[in-house]
Scaffold this active site. Structure first.
Site, PDB file in Angstrom:
ATOM      1  N   ARG A 160       0.836  -1.217   0.000  1.00  0.00           N
ATOM      2  CA  ARG A 160       0.000   0.000   0.000  1.00  0.00           C
ATOM      3  C   ARG A 160       0.868   1.263   0.000  1.00  0.00           C
ATOM      4  O   ARG A 160       0.579   2.241   0.699  1.00  0.00           O
ATOM      5  CB  ARG A 160      -0.929   0.034   1.211  1.00  0.00           C
ATOM      6  CG  ARG A 160      -1.802  -1.173   1.391  1.00  0.00           C
ATOM      7  CD  ARG A 160      -2.975  -1.209   0.423  1.00  0.00           C
ATOM      8  NE  ARG A 160      -3.911  -2.251   0.814  1.00  0.00           N
ATOM      9  CZ  ARG A 160      -3.866  -3.494   0.346  1.00  0.00           C
ATOM     10  NH1 ARG A 160      -2.953  -3.830  -0.547  1.00  0.00           N
ATOM     11  NH2 ARG A 160      -4.745  -4.383   0.755  1.00  0.00           N
ATOM     12  N   SER A 235     -10.739  -0.410   3.819  1.00  0.00           N
ATOM     13  CA  SER A 235      -9.905  -0.569   5.022  1.00  0.00           C
ATOM     14  C   SER A 235      -9.393   0.787   5.464  1.00  0.00           C
ATOM     15  O   SER A 235      -8.782   1.510   4.673  1.00  0.00           O
ATOM     16  CB  SER A 235      -8.695  -1.450   4.723  1.00  0.00           C
ATOM     17  OG  SER A 235      -9.120  -2.673   4.180  1.00  0.00           O
ATOM     18  N   GLU A 331      -4.546   3.981   6.368  1.00  0.00           N
ATOM     19  CA  GLU A 331      -4.363   3.792   4.924  1.00  0.00           C
ATOM     20  C   GLU A 331      -5.056   4.925   4.166  1.00  0.00           C
ATOM     21  O   GLU A 331      -4.575   5.391   3.136  1.00  0.00           O
ATOM     22  CB  GLU A 331      -4.972   2.441   4.515  1.00  0.00           C
ATOM     23  CG  GLU A 331      -4.863   2.156   3.042  1.00  0.00           C
ATOM     24  CD  GLU A 331      -5.457   0.811   2.649  1.00  0.00           C
ATOM     25  OE1 GLU A 331      -5.130  -0.210   3.268  1.00  0.00           O
ATOM     26  OE2 GLU A 331      -6.262   0.810   1.704  1.00  0.00           O
TER      27      GLU A 331
HETATM   28  P1  FAD Z   1      -9.063   8.950  -4.472  1.00  0.00           P
HETATM   29  O1  FAD Z   1      -9.699   8.547  -3.198  1.00  0.00           O
HETATM   30  O2  FAD Z   1      -9.763   9.965  -5.280  1.00  0.00           O
HETATM   31  O3  FAD Z   1      -7.578   9.434  -4.194  1.00  0.00           O
HETATM   32  C1  FAD Z   1      -6.725   8.690  -3.362  1.00  0.00           C
HETATM   33  C2  FAD Z   1      -5.350   9.386  -3.307  1.00  0.00           C
HETATM   34  O4  FAD Z   1      -4.720   9.310  -4.585  1.00  0.00           O
HETATM   35  C3  FAD Z   1      -5.451  10.872  -2.994  1.00  0.00           C
HETATM   36  O5  FAD Z   1      -4.345  11.216  -2.211  1.00  0.00           O
HETATM   37  C4  FAD Z   1      -5.396  11.546  -4.351  1.00  0.00           C
HETATM   38  O6  FAD Z   1      -4.864  12.864  -4.293  1.00  0.00           O
HETATM   39  C5  FAD Z   1      -4.475  10.616  -5.121  1.00  0.00           C
HETATM   40  N1  FAD Z   1      -4.805  10.550  -6.570  1.00  0.00           N
HETATM   41  C6  FAD Z   1      -5.939  10.044  -7.112  1.00  0.00           C
HETATM   42  N2  FAD Z   1      -5.863  10.079  -8.461  1.00  0.00           N
HETATM   43  C7  FAD Z   1      -4.665  10.638  -8.762  1.00  0.00           C
HETATM   44  C8  FAD Z   1      -4.004  10.949  -9.992  1.00  0.00           C
HETATM   45  N3  FAD Z   1      -4.561  10.722 -11.201  1.00  0.00           N
HETATM   46  N4  FAD Z   1      -2.766  11.516  -9.931  1.00  0.00           N
HETATM   47  C9  FAD Z   1      -2.184  11.786  -8.734  1.00  0.00           C
HETATM   48  N5  FAD Z   1      -2.760  11.522  -7.539  1.00  0.00           N
HETATM   49  C10 FAD Z   1      -3.987  10.950  -7.560  1.00  0.00           C
HETATM   50  N6  FAD Z   1      -7.849  -0.426  -1.916  1.00  0.00           N
HETATM   51  C11 FAD Z   1      -7.047  -1.475  -2.134  1.00  0.00           C
HETATM   52  O7  FAD Z   1      -5.833  -1.313  -2.330  1.00  0.00           O
HETATM   53  N7  FAD Z   1      -7.527  -2.759  -2.130  1.00  0.00           N
HETATM   54  C12 FAD Z   1      -8.834  -3.023  -1.941  1.00  0.00           C
HETATM   55  O8  FAD Z   1      -9.235  -4.191  -1.951  1.00  0.00           O
HETATM   56  C13 FAD Z   1      -9.722  -1.933  -1.688  1.00  0.00           C
HETATM   57  N8  FAD Z   1     -11.029  -2.157  -1.436  1.00  0.00           N
HETATM   58  C14 FAD Z   1     -11.858  -1.099  -1.197  1.00  0.00           C
HETATM   59  C15 FAD Z   1     -13.203  -1.359  -0.936  1.00  0.00           C
HETATM   60  C16 FAD Z   1     -14.085  -0.325  -0.678  1.00  0.00           C
HETATM   61  C17 FAD Z   1     -15.540  -0.618  -0.411  1.00  0.00           C
HETATM   62  C18 FAD Z   1     -13.616   1.025  -0.720  1.00  0.00           C
HETATM   63  C19 FAD Z   1     -14.556   2.171  -0.510  1.00  0.00           C
HETATM   64  C20 FAD Z   1     -12.270   1.291  -0.961  1.00  0.00           C
HETATM   65  C21 FAD Z   1     -11.379   0.233  -1.195  1.00  0.00           C
HETATM   66  N9  FAD Z   1     -10.009   0.442  -1.446  1.00  0.00           N
HETATM   67  C22 FAD Z   1      -9.176  -0.620  -1.706  1.00  0.00           C
HETATM   68  C23 FAD Z   1      -9.449   1.808  -1.431  1.00  0.00           C
HETATM   69  C24 FAD Z   1      -9.609   2.583  -2.781  1.00  0.00           C
HETATM   70  O9  FAD Z   1     -10.646   2.038  -3.537  1.00  0.00           O
HETATM   71  C25 FAD Z   1      -8.326   2.551  -3.598  1.00  0.00           C
HETATM   72  O10 FAD Z   1      -7.268   3.128  -2.887  1.00  0.00           O
HETATM   73  C26 FAD Z   1      -8.475   3.301  -4.931  1.00  0.00           C
HETATM   74  O11 FAD Z   1      -7.326   3.138  -5.722  1.00  0.00           O
HETATM   75  C27 FAD Z   1      -8.746   4.789  -4.749  1.00  0.00           C
HETATM   76  O12 FAD Z   1      -9.122   5.333  -5.994  1.00  0.00           O
HETATM   77  P2  FAD Z   1      -9.823   6.736  -6.116  1.00  0.00           P
HETATM   78  O13 FAD Z   1      -9.854   7.100  -7.567  1.00  0.00           O
HETATM   79  O14 FAD Z   1     -11.120   6.729  -5.428  1.00  0.00           O
HETATM   80  O15 FAD Z   1      -8.775   7.653  -5.360  1.00  0.00           O
HETATM   81  P1  NAP Z   2      -9.524 -11.684   4.659  1.00  0.00           P
HETATM   82  O1  NAP Z   2      -9.577 -12.566   3.479  1.00  0.00           O
HETATM   83  O2  NAP Z   2     -10.551 -11.831   5.747  1.00  0.00           O
HETATM   84  O3  NAP Z   2      -8.077 -11.707   5.318  1.00  0.00           O
HETATM   85  C1  NAP Z   2      -7.767 -10.873   6.456  1.00  0.00           C
HETATM   86  C2  NAP Z   2      -6.381 -10.333   6.282  1.00  0.00           C
HETATM   87  O4  NAP Z   2      -5.483 -11.410   6.210  1.00  0.00           O
HETATM   88  C3  NAP Z   2      -6.243  -9.543   5.006  1.00  0.00           C
HETATM   89  O5  NAP Z   2      -6.068  -8.212   5.384  1.00  0.00           O
HETATM   90  C4  NAP Z   2      -5.057 -10.131   4.274  1.00  0.00           C
HETATM   91  O6  NAP Z   2      -3.970  -9.203   4.146  1.00  0.00           O
HETATM   92  C5  NAP Z   2      -4.558 -11.242   5.160  1.00  0.00           C
HETATM   93  N1  NAP Z   2      -4.445 -12.508   4.412  1.00  0.00           N
HETATM   94  C6  NAP Z   2      -5.439 -13.373   4.063  1.00  0.00           C
HETATM   95  N2  NAP Z   2      -4.930 -14.458   3.437  1.00  0.00           N
HETATM   96  C7  NAP Z   2      -3.585 -14.270   3.380  1.00  0.00           C
HETATM   97  C8  NAP Z   2      -2.499 -15.015   2.861  1.00  0.00           C
HETATM   98  N3  NAP Z   2      -2.686 -16.203   2.274  1.00  0.00           N
HETATM   99  N4  NAP Z   2      -1.252 -14.511   2.978  1.00  0.00           N
HETATM  100  C9  NAP Z   2      -1.038 -13.317   3.554  1.00  0.00           C
HETATM  101  N5  NAP Z   2      -2.025 -12.560   4.071  1.00  0.00           N
HETATM  102  C10 NAP Z   2      -3.275 -13.018   3.994  1.00  0.00           C
HETATM  103  O7  NAP Z   2      -9.564 -10.146   4.166  1.00  0.00           O
HETATM  104  P2  NAP Z   2     -10.757  -9.245   3.679  1.00  0.00           P
HETATM  105  O8  NAP Z   2     -10.898  -8.119   4.622  1.00  0.00           O
HETATM  106  O9  NAP Z   2     -11.956 -10.055   3.309  1.00  0.00           O
HETATM  107  O10 NAP Z   2     -10.114  -8.654   2.346  1.00  0.00           O
HETATM  108  C11 NAP Z   2      -9.798  -9.498   1.274  1.00  0.00           C
HETATM  109  C12 NAP Z   2      -8.744  -8.842   0.399  1.00  0.00           C
HETATM  110  O11 NAP Z   2      -9.247  -7.591  -0.115  1.00  0.00           O
HETATM  111  C13 NAP Z   2      -7.464  -8.506   1.173  1.00  0.00           C
HETATM  112  O12 NAP Z   2      -6.364  -8.704   0.340  1.00  0.00           O
HETATM  113  C14 NAP Z   2      -7.623  -7.034   1.508  1.00  0.00           C
HETATM  114  O13 NAP Z   2      -6.394  -6.349   1.591  1.00  0.00           O
HETATM  115  C15 NAP Z   2      -8.437  -6.521   0.320  1.00  0.00           C
HETATM  116  N6  NAP Z   2      -9.285  -5.382   0.736  1.00  0.00           N
HETATM  117  C16 NAP Z   2      -8.697  -4.175   0.842  1.00  0.00           C
HETATM  118  C17 NAP Z   2      -9.442  -3.076   1.205  1.00  0.00           C
HETATM  119  C18 NAP Z   2      -8.798  -1.718   1.268  1.00  0.00           C
HETATM  120  O14 NAP Z   2      -9.505  -0.737   1.367  1.00  0.00           O
HETATM  121  N7  NAP Z   2      -7.507  -1.630   1.198  1.00  0.00           N
HETATM  122  C19 NAP Z   2     -10.788  -3.206   1.504  1.00  0.00           C
HETATM  123  C20 NAP Z   2     -11.346  -4.480   1.417  1.00  0.00           C
HETATM  124  C21 NAP Z   2     -10.592  -5.569   1.030  1.00  0.00           C
HETATM  125  P3  NAP Z   2      -3.820  -8.097   3.003  1.00  0.00           P
HETATM  126  O15 NAP Z   2      -4.800  -7.016   3.342  1.00  0.00           O
HETATM  127  O16 NAP Z   2      -2.399  -7.638   3.195  1.00  0.00           O
HETATM  128  O17 NAP Z   2      -4.066  -8.697   1.680  1.00  0.00           O
END
Ligand code: FAD
Ligand code: NAP
Length: 335
Positions: A160, A235, A331
């Site tokens: 991340r 998250s 995050e």
């Molecule tokens: P924004 O929220 O609009 O921006 C995020 C940041 O990036 C800000 O700092 C902004 O200034 C910057 N930014 C955006 N676009 C640009 C650009 N073109 N150039 C320069 N800077 C920029 N994230 C994960 O990694 N894994 C997941 O599984 C995941 N699941 C999610 C589930 C849900 C329900 C939600 C609501 C969010 C989740 N996220 C997840 C977080 C989010 O979706 C990601 O981080 C996504 O990439 C953000 O995109 P955005 O366009 O909405 O960015």
């Molecule tokens: P999950 O499957 O319930 O697992 C819980 C946590 O354990 C996750 O955060 C994941 O880490 C870790 N994990 C699970 N299996 C693993 C493996 N084999 N090796 C190493 N780490 C493992 O998680 P969940 O909440 O339902 O989410 C599923 C996936 O979607 C995850 O990868 C999570 O990161 C992603 N997600 C991200 C966001 C976001 O906003 N960033 C929101 C929703 C879901 P990691 O998070 O490091 O993968």
């Protein structure tokens, strides 16, 4: 380019926080970036607003990214290379690729937001990160006033994390990315979360990007609140990485601690589990709450302010620290 003054950001952030912005400019062509009138110290690029929390009015300029377009730039029997403009919706691109049977980003289905934000925090889910398929990132640099390109290995990608959250933070506008996907001999990542379990339950023998994407979408829909219905930004915290000593100390008190050993000899703790152990699943504070199904997700329960949500995150950080001695890192980007 379209310019608006003093508008509400309510439709532009998935937390559904109602704050105002002084100037809001929709950018739909990268050439507009050279001439756009911004204060370099007081602007923000916004994609889908799914990884931001506004805690107050934004008194500078927001550049809302709507630069669209996608094209194939190279194709062989083995692979395909795609160039995608940053204002495209990430999930739409995943669907386009899985429908064409191109492998590589199927595990990243249903992540909200734009393509341009994907490299910022190196989006990841189910064992795959965008860095795994990314070739390069093209961006406009507001300091040099030029378009620049970084190859994937120059982006300092981590969990991340990337150069765009560090030395290039608040300096650039990502305009497009290039990704390389496989057409054959792909190694699917099924060992994460519940994917394997679902494959067995559905009696699926032959894997395809669509099969994996469908499973990922179903699991996500069953666990995560839909931002269209409940304000959230996914998250809220990162999973903390701790050393062996900390892990063993926690394991002694909590033998069922959820932990994953990393290649760098560190141990990744599931932040959601830590919060749950503090009895905070469903915990409510002012108009915000910890989601009842997934403790890592904070929600806007009832017209919460960004301040309510931020304060809730502070309480969680304090409780986790006092119970486990572990510092949670946000995050979500706070403004
Ligand atoms: P924004 O929220 O609009 O921006 C995020 C940041 O990036 C800000 O700092 C902004 O200034 C910057 N930014 C955006 N676009 C640009 C650009 N073109 N150039 C320069 N800077 C920029 N994230 C994960 O990694 N894994 C997941 O599984 C995941 N699941 C999610 C589930 C849900 C329900 C939600 C609501 C969010 C989740 N996220 C997840 C977080 C989010 O979706 C990601 O981080 C996504 O990439 C953000 O995109 P955005 O366009 O909405 O960015
Ligand atoms: P999950 O499957 O319930 O697992 C819980 C946590 O354990 C996750 O955060 C994941 O880490 C870790 N994990 C699970 N299996 C693993 C493996 N084999 N090796 C190493 N780490 C493992 O998680 P969940 O909440 O339902 O989410 C599923 C996936 O979607 C995850 O990868 C999570 O990161 C992603 N997600 C991200 C966001 C976001 O906003 N960033 C929101 C929703 C879901 P990691 O998070 O490091 O993968």
């Amino acid at each position: 380019m379209k310019v608006f003054n003093d508008i509400s950001l309510l439709p532009y952030n998935t937390f559904k926080v109602d704050v105002k912005v002084k100037k809001f400019i929709i950018i739909d062509d990268e050439n507009e970036l050279k001439s756009v009138d911004i204060d370099k110290n007081n602007y923000l690029v916004l994609g889908g607003g799914s990884n931001v929390l506004f805690t107050k009015d934004f008194n500078g300029t927001i550049l809302k990214n709507e630069i669209k377009g996608k094209k194939i730039i190279e194709e062989t029997e083995e692979y395909i290379v795609l160039n995608i403009k940053s204002g495209e919706i990430w999930h739409d691109i995943v669907i386009w690729t899985v429908e064409n049977n191109w492998n590589g980003i199927e595990n990243l289905a249903l992540i909200p937001g734009t393509v341009g934000a994907a490299p910022i925090q190196n989006i990841g889910a189910y064992g795959v990160e965008i860095k795994d398929v990314l070739q390069d990132v093209r961006f406009f640099n507001f300091e040099t006033k030029k378009i620049e390109i970084l190859k994937s290995d120059e982006c300092q990608f981590g969990y991340r994390d990337s150069i765009f959250k560090r030395s290039l933070k608040n300096k650039i506008f990502i305009t497009d990315i290039t990704i390389k996907l496989r057409k054959k001999n792909h190694v699917y990542r099924t060992d994460y979360g519940n994917i394997k379990e679902e494959l067995t339950k559905r009696n699926i023998q032959a894997l395809s990007p669509k099969v994996i994407a469908d499973i990922v979408m179903d699991i996500r829909k069953s666990k995560l609140p839909d931002p269209a219905e409940i304000g959230n930004a996914g998250s809220f915290f990162k999973n903390p990485e701790v050393n062996l000593e900390t892990y063993l100390r926690i394991k002694e008190k909590y033998p069922d601690v959820v932990v994953f050993k990393l290649e760098n000899d560190k141990y990744k703790l599931a932040a959601g589990w830590l919060i749950e152990q503090c009895n905070m699943k469903g915990y409510e504070y002012k108009n915000a709450a910890v989601h009842i199904k997934q403790a890592l997700v904070l929600i806007n329960k009832n017209h919460a302010t960004g301040k309510d949500i931020f304060e809730l995150s502070e309480i969680i950080k304090q409780k986790v620290f006092s119970n486990f001695g572990v510092e949670l890192e946000r995050e979500v980007n706070i403004y």
